[in-house]
Design an enzyme around this catalytic site. Structure first.
Site, PDB file in Angstrom:
ATOM      1  CB  SER A  28      -0.842  -0.017   1.281  1.00  0.00           C
ATOM      2  OG  SER A  28      -1.510   1.214   1.467  1.00  0.00           O
TER       3      SER A  28
ATOM      4  CE1 TYR B 158      -3.874  -2.566   5.188  1.00  0.00           C
ATOM      5  CE2 TYR B 158      -3.407  -0.242   4.797  1.00  0.00           C
ATOM      6  CZ  TYR B 158      -3.718  -1.496   4.320  1.00  0.00           C
ATOM      7  OH  TYR B 158      -3.856  -1.687   2.965  1.00  0.00           O
TER       8      TYR B 158
HETATM    9  N1  NAP Z   1      -8.591  -0.934  -1.465  1.00  0.00           N
HETATM   10  C1  NAP Z   1      -7.590  -0.123  -1.180  1.00  0.00           C
HETATM   11  O1  NAP Z   1      -7.773   1.121  -1.102  1.00  0.00           O
HETATM   12  C2  NAP Z   1      -6.208  -0.680  -0.973  1.00  0.00           C
HETATM   13  C3  NAP Z   1      -5.129   0.212  -1.053  1.00  0.00           C
HETATM   14  C4  NAP Z   1      -3.844  -0.261  -0.863  1.00  0.00           C
HETATM   15  C5  NAP Z   1      -3.630  -1.609  -0.606  1.00  0.00           C
HETATM   16  N2  NAP Z   1      -4.690  -2.453  -0.520  1.00  0.00           N
HETATM   17  C6  NAP Z   1      -4.403  -3.858  -0.222  1.00  0.00           C
HETATM   18  O2  NAP Z   1      -4.936  -4.660  -1.245  1.00  0.00           O
HETATM   19  C7  NAP Z   1      -5.181  -5.973  -0.738  1.00  0.00           C
HETATM   20  C8  NAP Z   1      -6.579  -6.401  -1.159  1.00  0.00           C
HETATM   21  O3  NAP Z   1      -7.532  -5.564  -0.523  1.00  0.00           O
HETATM   22  P1  NAP Z   1      -8.900  -5.101  -1.212  1.00  0.00           P
HETATM   23  O4  NAP Z   1      -8.851  -3.641  -1.320  1.00  0.00           O
HETATM   24  O5  NAP Z   1      -9.191  -5.919  -2.400  1.00  0.00           O
HETATM   25  O6  NAP Z   1      -9.929  -5.405  -0.022  1.00  0.00           O
HETATM   26  P2  NAP Z   1     -11.017  -6.562   0.179  1.00  0.00           P
HETATM   27  O7  NAP Z   1     -12.034  -6.481  -0.894  1.00  0.00           O
HETATM   28  O8  NAP Z   1     -11.460  -6.427   1.593  1.00  0.00           O
HETATM   29  O9  NAP Z   1     -10.197  -7.889  -0.048  1.00  0.00           O
HETATM   30  C9  NAP Z   1      -9.359  -8.422   0.940  1.00  0.00           C
HETATM   31  C10 NAP Z   1      -9.076  -9.870   0.593  1.00  0.00           C
HETATM   32  O10 NAP Z   1      -8.219 -10.422   1.600  1.00  0.00           O
HETATM   33  C11 NAP Z   1      -8.793 -11.633   2.091  1.00  0.00           C
HETATM   34  N3  NAP Z   1      -8.465 -11.835   3.485  1.00  0.00           N
HETATM   35  C12 NAP Z   1      -8.730 -11.015   4.536  1.00  0.00           C
HETATM   36  N4  NAP Z   1      -8.345 -11.608   5.671  1.00  0.00           N
HETATM   37  C13 NAP Z   1      -7.816 -12.814   5.342  1.00  0.00           C
HETATM   38  C14 NAP Z   1      -7.281 -13.903   6.072  1.00  0.00           C
HETATM   39  N5  NAP Z   1      -7.206 -13.880   7.417  1.00  0.00           N
HETATM   40  N6  NAP Z   1      -6.844 -14.994   5.406  1.00  0.00           N
HETATM   41  C15 NAP Z   1      -6.940 -15.048   4.050  1.00  0.00           C
HETATM   42  N7  NAP Z   1      -7.458 -14.068   3.302  1.00  0.00           N
HETATM   43  C16 NAP Z   1      -7.888 -12.959   3.944  1.00  0.00           C
HETATM   44  C17 NAP Z   1     -10.299 -11.441   1.890  1.00  0.00           C
HETATM   45  O11 NAP Z   1     -10.953 -12.694   1.754  1.00  0.00           O
HETATM   46  P3  NAP Z   1     -11.773 -13.483   2.897  1.00  0.00           P
HETATM   47  O12 NAP Z   1     -12.517 -12.466   3.702  1.00  0.00           O
HETATM   48  O13 NAP Z   1     -12.623 -14.404   2.089  1.00  0.00           O
HETATM   49  O14 NAP Z   1     -10.726 -14.203   3.673  1.00  0.00           O
HETATM   50  C18 NAP Z   1     -10.346 -10.708   0.563  1.00  0.00           C
HETATM   51  O15 NAP Z   1     -10.283 -11.617  -0.504  1.00  0.00           O
HETATM   52  C19 NAP Z   1      -4.988  -5.876   0.777  1.00  0.00           C
HETATM   53  O16 NAP Z   1      -3.726  -6.398   1.113  1.00  0.00           O
HETATM   54  C20 NAP Z   1      -5.035  -4.394   1.048  1.00  0.00           C
HETATM   55  O17 NAP Z   1      -4.296  -4.045   2.188  1.00  0.00           O
HETATM   56  C21 NAP Z   1      -5.957  -2.019  -0.710  1.00  0.00           C
END
Ligand code: NAP
Length: 266
Positions: A143, A156
């Site tokens: 991130s 985080y």
């Molecule tokens: N959206 C943003 O603004 C943003 C910005 C920078 C970085 N990111 C990063 O991008 C990545 C994906 O996030 P996203 O934005 O797509 O959010 P999201 O829609 O909430 O997706 C998060 C994913 O991580 C999985 N996950 C969460 N806890 C887990 C666990 N204990 N074990 C295995 N899987 C787990 C969730 O699946 P389950 O709940 O099915 O386990 C889901 O598939 C993350 O690492 C996040 O920090 C996001």
């Protein structure tokens, strides 16, 4: 992209958001996919979409990144089924929406256990196979908060900074091998990340942030990640004006502290 055709690509956090968009994009390039997250039903939904998009095969392998002892067992199982993994996408993770002063230590530990130690445990379980086969590309979605801290994100941001330390070191250790390491630092992306984020007592926030709602589309993120992998980039950053934070933090750190402290980040 022809580059990904026939490649075996394992994506964590594939049940929603960025992971889902990556899965569909790799599928459209004719890859073999392994999809992991906790929610098997959602993984099956994404697997069906990947099948329609052109994936050569899709294996659903549920996993909890917080259950570290189970990860080597899952890796063994996957390797028995697919032989080797060309690309690991460490994307699964969970965010935070609470001030440090209001966040219980157990919540800080949970964020580290899933985002940092879970990602490290999975990578270390798969690494020996990559070294044996002398191939592999490890891609980790951190991130912009892996580059600078932000209010409401203390642990985080700590977990994402820690990933940079780990994977920069791993890249240095692998420099004489063909195994590549890429770090991806997105700004705001319009996913359910804030809805799933932990508050100070560990409950889910349950609402969409304004900043997240205005973020990039996951499909656009997927396009950037695929390009970065094909080009063998070590690290990429992208997003809206929040990307400026990387430069301000580096060249004007005192000014940056004032700006980030007053910025609306939720
Ligand atoms: N959206 C943003 O603004 C943003 C910005 C920078 C970085 N990111 C990063 O991008 C990545 C994906 O996030 P996203 O934005 O797509 O959010 P999201 O829609 O909430 O997706 C998060 C994913 O991580 C999985 N996950 C969460 N806890 C887990 C666990 N204990 N074990 C295995 N899987 C787990 C969730 O699946 P389950 O709940 O099915 O386990 C889901 O598939 C993350 O690492 C996040 O920090 C996001």
């Amino acid at each position: 992209m022809a580059y990904f055709k026939n490649k075996r690509i394992w994506i964590t956090g594939a049940s929603s958001g960025i992971g889902e968009a990556l899965a569909v994009a790799f599928a459209a390039s004719g890859a073999h996919l392994i999809l992991s997250a906790r929610n098997e039903q959602e993984l099956n939904r994404v697997a069906a979409a990947c099948g329609q998009a052109g994936a050569l095969s899709v294996l659903v392998e549920p996993m909890d990144l917080g259950a570290h002892d189970s990860l080597p067992v899952i890796v063994d199982k996957v390797l028995k089924k697919v032989g080797k993994v060309d690309i690991l996408i460490n994307n699964g993770g969970i965010s935070q929406r609470a001030l440090a002063a209001d966040t219980a230590l157990d919540v800080d530990k949970k964020l580290m256990n899933i985002n940092y130690f879970g990602t490290v445990a999975l990578t270390k379980a798969l690494l020996p196979s990559m070294i044996t086969h002398q191939l592999g590309h490890i891609v980790t979605i951190t991130s912009l908060t892996g580059k600078f801290g932000s209010p409401y994100r203390s642990s985080y941001a700590a977990s994402k900074h820690a990933l940079h330390g780990f994977f920069d070191s791993l890249r240095a250790e692998l420099v004489q091998t063909p195994i590549k390491v890429t770090l991806v630092c997105p700004g705001y992306v319009r996913t359910n990340v804030s809805i799933h984020a932990l508050t100070g007592d560990g409950s889910q926030l349950g609402t969409m942030d304004e900043a997240t709602d205005r973020g990039m589309e996951p499909a656009e993120v997927a396009r950037k990640v695929l390009r970065a992998i094909e080009q063998g980039k070590e690290e990429i950053w992208f997003g809206g004006k929040e990307v400026l934070g990387v430069y301000l933090k580096r060249f004007f750190p005192t000014y940056f502290s004032k700006v980030i402290g007053r910025t609306k980040v939720r």
